[in-house]
Design a protein around this motif. Sequence first.
Motif, mmCIF file in Angstrom:
data_model
loop_
_atom_site.group_PDB
_atom_site.id
_atom_site.type_symbol
_atom_site.label_atom_id
_atom_site.label_comp_id
_atom_site.label_asym_id
_atom_site.label_seq_id
_atom_site.Cartn_x
_atom_site.Cartn_y
_atom_site.Cartn_z
ATOM 1 N N ALA A 139 2.764 0.001 20.393
ATOM 2 C CA ALA A 139 3.363 0.917 19.407
ATOM 3 C C ALA A 139 2.336 1.295 18.334
ATOM 4 C CB ALA A 139 4.580 0.252 18.774
ATOM 5 N N ILE A 140 1.522 0.325 17.941
ATOM 6 C CA ILE A 140 0.498 0.594 16.916
ATOM 7 C C ILE A 140 -0.561 1.539 17.480
ATOM 8 C CG2 ILE A 140 -1.427 -0.454 15.623
ATOM 9 C CD1 ILE A 140 1.083 -1.158 14.230
ATOM 10 N N VAL A 141 -0.987 1.282 18.719
ATOM 11 C CA VAL A 141 -2.025 2.132 19.322
ATOM 12 C C VAL A 141 -1.531 3.575 19.376
ATOM 13 C CG1 VAL A 141 -3.333 2.606 21.430
ATOM 14 C CG2 VAL A 141 -3.085 0.266 20.632
ATOM 15 N N ARG A 142 -0.291 3.747 19.796
ATOM 16 C CA ARG A 142 0.236 5.119 19.895
ATOM 17 C C ARG A 142 0.341 5.753 18.512
ATOM 18 N NH1 ARG A 142 0.893 6.277 24.900
ATOM 19 N NH2 ARG A 142 1.456 4.678 26.404
ATOM 20 N N ARG A 143 0.750 4.950 17.523
ATOM 21 C CA ARG A 143 0.865 5.486 16.155
ATOM 22 C C ARG A 143 -0.510 5.927 15.629
ATOM 23 N NH1 ARG A 143 3.352 1.802 11.354
ATOM 24 N NH2 ARG A 143 2.760 3.149 9.615
ATOM 25 N N VAL A 144 -1.516 5.096 15.889
ATOM 26 C CA VAL A 144 -2.868 5.430 15.411
ATOM 27 C C VAL A 144 -3.380 6.680 16.135
ATOM 28 C CG1 VAL A 144 -5.264 4.618 15.325
ATOM 29 C CG2 VAL A 144 -3.405 3.071 14.704
#
Length: 483
Positions: free
Chosen positions: A129-134
Amino acid sequence: MNRKKENYILPDQKLAARRSGKQADIERDMFHLGEDAAMLGQGKKYYIRTYGCQANVRDGETMAGMMELMGYTRTEIPEEGDVLIFNTCAVRAAAEERVLGEIGSLKPWKNAHKGKIIALCGCMAQEEAIVRRVLDSYRQVDLIFGTHNIHRLPDLLHRVSTSGERVVEVLSEEGKIIEDLPVKRTSSCKGYVNIMYGCNKFCTYCIVPYTRGRERSRQQEDIIREIAELKNEGAKEVILLGQNVNAYGKDLKIEDGFTKLLEAAAETGIERIRFYTSHPRDYSITTIEAMRKYPNIMPSLHLPVQSGNDEILRRMARGYSAGSYRKLVDEMKERIPDITFTTDLIVGFPGETDEQFRDTLDLVDYCRFDMAYSFVYSPREGTPAAKMEDSIPLEVKKERLQILNQKLSGHASANNAKYLGQRLKVLCEGRSKKNENMYAGYSEHNKLVNFSGPEGLEGEIVEVEITAVHSFSLDGKAVANPV
Ligand code: SF4
């Protein structure tokens, strides 16, 4: 607009990558520098910001070693860096938001310096989820890589620099342990030594098994060789690191592996050995005996308890009861009467009642910890506890934390009172953050000591007379140099 191409290996693509042989490539080239990559950093600077635990600090040292092998020099000023690496922690949501805030604030700087590189790595990079947000919202980030492929940093950096592509390489499964990566230690008097990676415990609140993978132990001879090298280079202290050091060797089918390793480490003759983190469930009586037998294994122990209530411990899947934890502490105190204890505590686990919180206070009174890392529970997406019903208001949790901290501070002060007037052996780590005219270091019992003394004590074990005590530190003056 000339948008960069993007080149991703996300966790859910890992198996496909393995099937296509890409993983084999990744493992085969582990750490090689072609001529281009070796020249990449000439005349350039790197900046590393590390968050979280000592495992991250040690990863930061490896990355620093690789950067310097590529010719980069270190800077402590982010804006001076040609490559900025954010080595992150995923244990608490607030810490993640802080990292994203810092990266967000670099957007204007990055826009004005197109050739500079911003990289995100560490545990946050293992969260999809963090990777996609970044990827969606932080376009200033050029490179994302995970905890299992730190050794790939030179190649990944080379790819970003030469192709202008945005590169993401996150592996969801751990590979084999890679030895002999370069390292640039942050301290010359003490060194962090990984003994194992990952965790199999799956405590219900914790994201670490998902970000760091399953337990993998290094071979004992590799660890002992690293300790011997540190000793030869002048280090006085080693800190053995693992998420659950007491499980060391289980995956290698070594019985009582941690105790055997600890004894072998002690036999190297290094002056001080510490280890983090212990798990109450796996603690062996033989480890306590080794601590008693070898004077260079320091008499202080970090033993996370998290809660003093059996029902909460059960729901956390910690695998022990408050009673068995107390018994363990008693056994240790019986064998090593002057041992000091620190711990981790979570307040406001989902559904924690006032009564259950009082059980934690009772346990704290019983164990009289010297220090604790205490936090309000922070739900982590993807963990079982994040799905548990929680009706306790945040204000109540914060109030409990305040009550707990007051209690912890009281015990710490009372414990420290006995050191007044005593002479302690302190490893001098450098100048004190509290007062530049003083030194700072740690006693054998892991007490932070700020002290005055003549020039040239850095890196030495110094005898210090304690002149004042506080809750979480001591003041003193050097009476002999070195011990
Ligand atoms: S022992 Fe529990 S809290 Fe510690 S790293 Fe493993 S899962 Fe997380």
